[in-house]
Design a protein around this motif. Structure first.
Motif, PDB file in Angstrom:
ATOM      1  N   GLY A  51       0.816  -1.203   0.000  1.00 27.83           N
ATOM      2  CA  GLY A  51       0.000   0.000   0.000  1.00 27.83           C
ATOM      3  C   GLY A  51       0.851   1.255   0.000  1.00 27.83           C
ATOM      4  O   GLY A  51       2.002   1.250  -0.449  1.00 27.83           O
ATOM      5  N   LEU A  52       0.289   2.370   0.524  1.00 26.98           N
ATOM      6  CA  LEU A  52       0.932   3.690   0.466  1.00 26.98           C
ATOM      7  C   LEU A  52       1.382   4.160   1.846  1.00 26.98           C
ATOM      8  O   LEU A  52       0.759   3.834   2.871  1.00 26.98           O
ATOM      9  N   LEU A  53       2.457   4.969   1.853  1.00 21.33           N
ATOM     10  CA  LEU A  53       2.967   5.592   3.073  1.00 21.33           C
ATOM     11  C   LEU A  53       3.468   6.974   2.691  1.00 21.33           C
ATOM     12  O   LEU A  53       4.229   7.126   1.731  1.00 21.33           O
ATOM     13  N   GLN A  54       3.065   8.004   3.473  1.00 17.53           N
ATOM     14  CA  GLN A  54       3.513   9.367   3.166  1.00 17.53           C
ATOM     15  C   GLN A  54       4.894   9.609   3.765  1.00 17.53           C
ATOM     16  O   GLN A  54       5.143   9.348   4.935  1.00 17.53           O
ATOM     17  N   ILE A  55       5.798  10.165   2.916  1.00 12.52           N
ATOM     18  CA  ILE A  55       7.145  10.529   3.335  1.00 12.52           C
ATOM     19  C   ILE A  55       7.263  12.061   3.265  1.00 12.52           C
ATOM     20  O   ILE A  55       6.814  12.675   2.286  1.00 12.52           O
ATOM     21  N   ILE A  56       7.882  12.659   4.302  1.00 14.28           N
ATOM     22  CA  ILE A  56       8.093  14.105   4.329  1.00 14.28           C
ATOM     23  C   ILE A  56       9.587  14.383   4.223  1.00 14.28           C
ATOM     24  O   ILE A  56      10.390  13.876   5.010  1.00 14.28           O
ATOM     25  N   PHE A  57       9.944  15.165   3.217  1.00 17.05           N
ATOM     26  CA  PHE A  57      11.325  15.642   3.080  1.00 17.05           C
ATOM     27  C   PHE A  57      11.310  17.131   3.438  1.00 17.05           C
ATOM     28  O   PHE A  57      10.648  17.933   2.758  1.00 17.05           O
ATOM     29  N   GLU A  58      12.036  17.498   4.499  1.00 12.55           N
ATOM     30  CA  GLU A  58      12.023  18.883   4.955  1.00 12.55           C
ATOM     31  C   GLU A  58      13.449  19.341   5.219  1.00 12.55           C
ATOM     32  O   GLU A  58      14.245  18.619   5.830  1.00 12.55           O
ATOM     33  N   GLU A  59      13.761  20.530   4.715  1.00 11.26           N
ATOM     34  CA  GLU A  59      15.100  21.082   4.950  1.00 11.26           C
ATOM     35  C   GLU A  59      15.340  21.195   6.447  1.00 11.26           C
ATOM     36  O   GLU A  59      14.473  21.630   7.200  1.00 11.26           O
ATOM     37  N   GLY A  60      16.509  20.787   6.874  1.00 14.93           N
ATOM     38  CA  GLY A  60      16.826  20.794   8.302  1.00 14.93           C
ATOM     39  C   GLY A  60      16.781  19.404   8.889  1.00 14.93           C
ATOM     40  O   GLY A  60      17.573  19.059   9.768  1.00 14.93           O
ATOM     41  N   ASP A  61      15.820  18.564   8.404  1.00 12.38           N
ATOM     42  CA  ASP A  61      15.741  17.162   8.864  1.00 12.38           C
ATOM     43  C   ASP A  61      16.605  16.256   8.009  1.00 12.38           C
ATOM     44  O   ASP A  61      16.869  15.105   8.378  1.00 12.38           O
ATOM     45  N   ILE A  62      17.009  16.757   6.831  1.00  9.88           N
ATOM     46  CA  ILE A  62      17.722  15.929   5.858  1.00  9.88           C
ATOM     47  C   ILE A  62      18.850  16.771   5.265  1.00  9.88           C
ATOM     48  O   ILE A  62      18.773  18.013   5.268  1.00  9.88           O
ATOM     49  N   SER A  63      19.897  16.131   4.786  1.00  9.65           N
ATOM     50  CA  SER A  63      21.033  16.880   4.246  1.00  9.65           C
ATOM     51  C   SER A  63      20.618  17.680   3.016  1.00  9.65           C
ATOM     52  O   SER A  63      19.636  17.343   2.329  1.00  9.65           O
ATOM     53  N   HIS A  64      21.370  18.739   2.742  1.00 11.23           N
ATOM     54  CA  HIS A  64      21.087  19.573   1.574  1.00 11.23           C
ATOM     55  C   HIS A  64      21.159  18.738   0.292  1.00 11.23           C
ATOM     56  O   HIS A  64      20.337  18.896  -0.618  1.00 11.23           O
ATOM     57  N   GLU A  65      22.127  17.814   0.249  1.00 14.12           N
ATOM     58  CA  GLU A  65      22.304  16.957  -0.937  1.00 14.12           C
ATOM     59  C   GLU A  65      21.087  16.064  -1.157  1.00 14.12           C
ATOM     60  O   GLU A  65      20.585  15.947  -2.274  1.00 14.12           O
ATOM     61  N   ASP A  66      20.598  15.418  -0.053  1.00 11.80           N
ATOM     62  CA  ASP A  66      19.436  14.527  -0.191  1.00 11.80           C
ATOM     63  C   ASP A  66      18.164  15.307  -0.496  1.00 11.80           C
ATOM     64  O   ASP A  66      17.280  14.822  -1.216  1.00 11.80           O
ATOM     65  N   PHE A  67      18.043  16.549   0.043  1.00  8.57           N
ATOM     66  CA  PHE A  67      16.865  17.359  -0.279  1.00  8.57           C
ATOM     67  C   PHE A  67      16.856  17.718  -1.764  1.00  8.57           C
ATOM     68  O   PHE A  67      15.809  17.712  -2.411  1.00  8.57           O
TER      69      PHE A  67
END
Length: 595
Positions: A51-67
Motif C-alpha cells: 500500500g501507500l505511506l507518506q514521506i516528508i522531506f524537509e530542509e533541516g531534517d535531511i542533508s542539503h544533498e538529499d533534499f
C-alpha cells in the motif's frame, strides 16, 4: 544516476509501519506514487505491494544533498528512505491504512530513475486494456491487480494446507504427454528426436491422476497448468490453472464433503465470507427446467415455468405447433416490469434470436388488469387468464415466452433471464451463492461425428440404476458427475470414475470405439486397470475463474499475471511468433501457407 543499496536493509513494507511505532526509525523502499513540492517541504506518497505511506522531506531534517535529490523525484522512481515515524501534522487520510502517520525522512537514495509511464499507475484504470497488456509489467503495479494476485497466492497456500491436512499428497504429472482427440483441441509440441511425432500439452492431468489411484496413492492433488486450443472469452485462456484432485475408495458424497469444507475455509480465511454448509444440490434436469442452464445463477428468481399444457389447445399457432412437434412452451416473469418501453422489449426479442429463437412472445399485465401483448389477439380471455395464473403473474408484471425444441427454449430463456437480471441490477458481486449440479447426462449425440460423445470424459461412471439403458437408450443414462457452480459460473467439475472393465468396455462401445481403437488411445490406463484398481473419483477447479469471482472482477485476465488476449496472443512478448529456419529444419517441420 541510480545509487547502491549497500549498507541499507528494508525494515518494513509501507503498511507495516503503524501508529504504535511513533518515534521509531524505519527504512522503507518502493516506488514514488506522487510527489508534491511545496518549496521547503516535499510530500511523497511511497508505494509498494502492501500500500501507500507518506514521506516528508524537509530542509533541516535531511542533508542539503538529499533534499536536492528529493526535488527531482517523479512518479515511478524507486527510492530508499530512512526516517522517523511521526503522527501526521496535517489531517488524517481515511482512505489509506497509514493515514494517521508519516515518515520524516533523514536520508534518501534513488535506486532507479523512471521514464514517464505510458499511462497512470492507479486503481480502476480507465486506460484501454490493449495498452495496459502491452506494458503489463507496469499494469501489474496497480494496487487492485496486486491485491488480486496476493489473494490468488493466499488461496493456493490455503488449499495446499487444507488438502495436506485431509491426507492428500501433492504429486506433479507430465506436461509433455500423448494427444487424445476426445475433448478440445490439443496444443502440440514437435519432437526433435522422434521426427514426425508430437507431444501434446495436457488439457488436464485426468489419466495420470487415475493412474496414481491405481498406484495406491489414495489421495492426490496438484495446482497445475492446463492447455486447450479453443476460442477464448472473458473466463477462458489458452493456458489456465486447475486445483486438481483424485480420491480412492469414495463415492459422490465423499468428494462433495471434502470440497465443501475446502470452499468454506477458503472463503472465510481469504475474503471473510461464510459459506453455509451443506451447499444446495440440484440435478441437471431440475436446473434446466427451472433455470434453463446447467450452471444456474440462483442469486435471483425469475424461474422458467412450463406452460405447454395451459396453451396446448389455444388459438396461437406458434405455441400449439411447437408442442405438436415435440417441443414445449415456457415462460419467465419479469416482476414489476409491465411498463418496459417497447424499444427495450424489441431489443430483448433480438437478443433471444441470437440464441436460436424464431421469436419471443411477450405479455404485459397492466395495473388495471388489461393486457398488452404480441399474441393476446389469438387467445380468449379465459386462456389468457389461465396463462397468467400458471405464471403466478399479477398486475404490473411482464411475461416472456419461448416456443420451440426444449434445448432451444432452455438456451433462450436461460440467457434472457440473465440479460434481464443484468438490466435490473440483480447480480450483486458481493453475494456468493453456491450450488452443486448433479446427475448430468452421460452422453450427448454429435451430429457432426454421427455418434455419441462423452459429456464429461470416457471414464465417467454411469448411475448404477441406469446401466441397463446403455444397451437400449444411451441418451437417457445419467452420470455420477457433479459441477460446483458459483453465481452462474461453473468453477469446478468432476465425477466418479469407471473402474470395472466390463463397464469401461461398454462405454467405449457406445462411444463408437473398437477395442483396438480404445487401446490405441488409452491402452496404458486400460492395462493398469488389469492389475487391481480401487473405486475412485475426483474433481478439478478452474482456479482463475474462482479467483475472478472472489475478487469481484469481470474477466480472468485481471487475476492472471501475464494473460493472453482473445486471439491467444501475448501483447507484451508478441507471442506466438516466428522461429529460426534452423529450428524448423531440426524438427523436420515445413510451413505451408493456407490459401
Amino acid at each position: 544516476m541510480a545509487e547502491s543499496m549497500k549498507g541499507l536493509h528494508r525494515s518494513h513494507r509501507c503498511t507495516e509501519v503503524t501508529k504504535a511505532m511513533t518515534g521509531e526509525k524505519v527504512t522503507v523502499m518502493g516506488w514514488v506514487q506522487k510527489s508534491r513540492n511545496k518549496g521547503s517541504i516535499i510530500f511523497v506518497d511511497l508505494r509498494d505491494r502492501s500500500g501507500l505511506l507518506q514521506i516528508i522531506f524537509e530542509e533541516g531534517d535531511i542533508s542539503h544533498e538529499d533534499f536536492a535529490k528529493a526535488e527531482k523525484l517523479r512518479s515511478e522512481f524507486v527510492i530508499a528512505v530512512e526516517g522517523k515515524v511521526e503522527l501526521r501534522s496535517g489531517g488524517v487520510n481515511e482512505n489509506i491504512v497509514t493515514g494517521e502517520i508519516e515518515v520524516i525522512a533523514e536520508s534518501l537514495r534513488i535506486l532507479s530513475e523512471a521514464d514517464t509511464p505510458p499511462f497512470p499507475i492507479e486503481e480502476n484504470s480507465k486506460t484501454k486494456e490493449d495498452l495496459r497488456l502491452k506494458y503489463r509489467y507496469l499494469d501489474l503495479r496497480r494496487p487492485d491487480l496486486q491485491n488480486n494476485l496476493i489473494m490468488r497466492s493466499k488461496v493456493a497456500t490455503l488449499t495446499r494446507q487444507f488438502l495436506s491436512e485431509e491426507g492428500f499428497l501433492e504429486i506433479e504429472t507430465p506436461m509433455l504427454t500423448k494427444s487424445t482427440p476426445e475433448g478440445a483441441r490439443d496444443y502440440l509440441v514437435p519432437s526433435r528426436v522422434h521426427p514426425g511425432n508430437f507431444y501434446a500439452l495436457p488439457q488436464s492431468p485426468q489419466i495420470f491422476k487415475q493412474l496414481l489411484m491405481c498406484s495406491g496413492y489414495d489421495r492426490y492433488f496438484q495446482i497445475v497448468k492446463c492447455f486447450r486450443d479453443e476460442d477464448l472469452r472473458a473466463d477462458r485462456q489458452p493456458e489456465f490453472t486447475q486445483i486438481d484432485m483424485e480420491l480412492s475408495f469414495v463415492d459422490v458424497d465423499d468428494v462433495i464433503g471434502v470440497n465443501e469444507r475446502l470452499l468454506s475455509r477458503m472463503f472465510k480465511e481469504t475474503i471473510g465470507v461464510e459459506v453455509p454448509l451443506p451447499i444446495q444440490r440440484m440435478t441437471y434436469k431440475e436446473a434446466m427446467e427451472r433455470f434453463g442452464s446447467d450452471k444456474p445463477d440462483i442469486r435471483f428468481g425469475m424461474e422458467l415455468k412450463d406452460v405447454s399444457d395451459t396453451v396446448r389447445t389455444s388459438g396461437f399457432s406458434v405455441f400449439t405447433d411447437a408442442i405438436k412437434n415435440g417441443g414445449s412452451v415456457r415462460g419467465i416473469n419479469a416482476e414489476g416490469q409491465a411498463e418496459m418501453p417497447r424499444k427495450k422489449i424489441d431489443a430483448l426479442v433480438q437478443f433471444a434470436k441470437d440464441f436460436g429463437a424464431k421469436g419471443l412472445a411477450y405479455l404485459s399485465i397492466n395495473t388495471d388488469g388489461t393486457y398488452k401483448s404480441s399474441f393476446a389477439k389469438f387467445m380468449t380471455e379465459e386462456e389468457l387468464k389461465a396463462l397468467t395464473e400458471k405464471m403466478q403473474a399479477k398486475p404490473g408484471d411482464l411475461l416472456f415466452f419461448a416456443a420451440d425444441e426444449d434445448d432451444i427454449v432452455f438456451d433462450v430463456l436461460g440467457n434472457l433471464r440473465l440479460e434481464l437480471a443484468r438490466g435490473l441490477d440483480l447480480l450483486k458481486k458481493d453475494e456468493y451463492k453456491f450450488l452443486w449440479v448433479t446427475e448430468f447426462p452421460l452422453l450427448e449425440y454429435s451430429k457432426e461425428e454421427g455418434r455419441y460423445t462423452a459429456k464429461h470424459h470416457p471414464f465417467t461412471m454411469p448411475m448404477e440404476e441406469d446401466l441397463e439403458l446403455l444397451n437400449t437408450h444411451p441418451e437417457k443414462v445419467r452420470a455420477k458427475a457433479y459441477d460446483i457452480v458459483l453465481n452462474g459460473t461453473e468453477i469446478g467439475g468432476g465425477s466418479v470414475r469407471i473402474y470395472q472393465n466390463n463397464v469401461q468396455e461398454k462405454m467405449f462401445e457406445v462411444l463408437g470405439f473398437t477395442k483396438e481403437e480404445a487401446y490405441d488411445r488409452f491402452g496404458f490406463l486400460l492395462n493398469a486397470f488389469k492389475y487391481g484398481v480401487p473405486p475412485h473419483a475426483g474433481l478439478a477447479y478452474g482456479l482463475d475463474r474462482l479467483i475472478m469471482l472472489m475478487a469481484q472482477e469481470d474477466s480472468i485476465r485481471d487475476v492472471i499475471a501475464f494473460p493472453k488476449v482473445k486471439d491467444a496472443s501475448c501483447l507484451m512478448t508478441e507471442a506466438p511468433n516466428v522461429v529460426d529456419e534452423k529450428q524448423l529444419q531440426e524438427l523436420g517441420i515445413g510451413i505451408t501457407e493456407n490459401k
